[in-house]
Design a protein around this motif. Sequence first.
Motif, PDB file in Angstrom:
ATOM      1  N   GLU A  11       0.841  -1.195   0.000  1.00 17.03           N
ATOM      2  CA  GLU A  11       0.000   0.000   0.000  1.00 17.03           C
ATOM      3  C   GLU A  11       0.879   1.249   0.000  1.00 17.03           C
ATOM      4  OE1 GLU A  11      -2.805  -0.152   3.190  1.00 17.03           O
ATOM      5  OE2 GLU A  11      -3.595  -2.081   2.559  1.00 17.03           O
ATOM      6  N   SER A  13       0.352   5.863  -0.351  1.00 19.13           N
ATOM      7  CA  SER A  13      -0.521   7.019  -0.510  1.00 19.13           C
ATOM      8  C   SER A  13       0.170   8.029  -1.428  1.00 19.13           C
ATOM      9  CB  SER A  13      -0.795   7.652   0.852  1.00 19.13           C
ATOM     10  OG  SER A  13      -1.610   8.792   0.706  1.00 19.13           O
ATOM     11  N   ASP A  15      -0.679  11.794  -3.123  1.00 19.44           N
ATOM     12  CA  ASP A  15      -1.578  12.955  -3.121  1.00 19.44           C
ATOM     13  C   ASP A  15      -2.858  12.695  -2.330  1.00 19.44           C
ATOM     14  OD1 ASP A  15       0.209  14.437  -4.648  1.00 19.44           O
ATOM     15  OD2 ASP A  15      -0.653  13.734  -6.538  1.00 19.44           O
ATOM     16  N   GLY A  16      -2.725  12.012  -1.204  1.00 22.79           N
ATOM     17  CA  GLY A  16      -3.863  11.747  -0.329  1.00 22.79           C
ATOM     18  C   GLY A  16      -4.755  10.603  -0.770  1.00 22.79           C
ATOM     19  N   GLU A  17      -4.424   9.932  -1.855  1.00 27.26           N
ATOM     20  CA  GLU A  17      -5.208   8.803  -2.360  1.00 27.26           C
ATOM     21  C   GLU A  17      -4.468   7.502  -2.074  1.00 27.26           C
ATOM     22  OE1 GLU A  17      -8.257   8.836  -3.922  1.00 27.26           O
ATOM     23  OE2 GLU A  17      -8.389  10.996  -3.658  1.00 27.26           O
ATOM     24  N   ALA A  18      -5.203   6.454  -1.722  1.00 28.77           N
ATOM     25  CA  ALA A  18      -4.593   5.159  -1.420  1.00 28.77           C
ATOM     26  C   ALA A  18      -4.486   4.312  -2.686  1.00 28.77           C
ATOM     27  CB  ALA A  18      -5.429   4.425  -0.378  1.00 28.77           C
ATOM     28  N   TYR A  19      -3.309   3.761  -2.903  1.00 31.07           N
ATOM     29  CA  TYR A  19      -3.045   2.880  -4.038  1.00 31.07           C
ATOM     30  C   TYR A  19      -2.413   1.591  -3.527  1.00 31.07           C
ATOM     31  CZ  TYR A  19      -3.736   6.926  -7.043  1.00 31.07           C
ATOM     32  OH  TYR A  19      -4.283   8.005  -7.686  1.00 31.07           O
ATOM     33  N   HIS A  45      -5.712   1.946  -7.967  1.00 28.85           N
ATOM     34  CA  HIS A  45      -6.295   2.698  -6.856  1.00 28.85           C
ATOM     35  C   HIS A  45      -6.895   1.685  -5.892  1.00 28.85           C
ATOM     36  CE1 HIS A  45      -8.882   5.480  -4.648  1.00 28.85           C
ATOM     37  NE2 HIS A  45      -8.098   6.449  -5.114  1.00 28.85           N
ATOM     38  N   GLU A  47      -9.554   1.665  -4.351  1.00 33.84           N
ATOM     39  CA  GLU A  47     -10.992   1.482  -4.547  1.00 33.84           C
ATOM     40  C   GLU A  47     -11.344   1.215  -6.005  1.00 33.84           C
ATOM     41  OE1 GLU A  47     -12.905   4.901  -2.907  1.00 33.84           O
ATOM     42  OE2 GLU A  47     -11.980   4.617  -0.948  1.00 33.84           O
ATOM     43  N   GLU A  92      -6.413   6.905 -15.780  1.00 38.87           N
ATOM     44  CA  GLU A  92      -7.494   7.307 -14.894  1.00 38.87           C
ATOM     45  C   GLU A  92      -7.798   6.126 -13.984  1.00 38.87           C
ATOM     46  OE1 GLU A  92     -10.741   8.644 -17.302  1.00 38.87           O
ATOM     47  OE2 GLU A  92      -9.494  10.107 -18.344  1.00 38.87           O
ATOM     48  N   LEU A  94      -9.671   5.424 -11.480  1.00 39.85           N
ATOM     49  CA  LEU A  94     -11.026   5.041 -11.060  1.00 39.85           C
ATOM     50  C   LEU A  94     -11.958   4.763 -12.242  1.00 39.85           C
ATOM     51  CD1 LEU A  94     -11.472   7.427  -8.004  1.00 39.85           C
ATOM     52  CD2 LEU A  94     -11.007   4.968  -7.993  1.00 39.85           C
TER      53      LEU A  94
END
Length: 109
Positions: A11, A13, A15-19, A45, A47, A92, A94
């Motif tokens: 895991e 992070s 830019d504040g997004e979890a990948y 990502h 999610e 992209e 998501l």
Amino acid sequence: MAKHKQNPEQEISVDGEAYVWRIQRRPQWSSDAAEWRGMALAVRHAEGQREAVVEFPPGKQPKFGAPHLQPSQIAPELVARAIASAITAGWEPLSRGKTVAIVVDESGG
């Protein structure tokens, strides 16, 4: 005896997004192209479902008998730059669709 995953997901992070990411391909000799190929990381990502395969240029060939590259040997900063580069290149995370292949330089840019 339990089986262990060959390429466990890690895991990170960005830019504040979890990948999550894993080693898709370790540096290796390619008999198809008769050349040394660099490592490739599969990222998505946390999610999302759409993956990007980030390919690095070949580096120095490891010495004969050297241990395999492990996720813990890859700097988190390198992975974060590679993910940011993939997004800049048009991935992209998501969205839906096929896996995208992105080629980056040795610094992940």
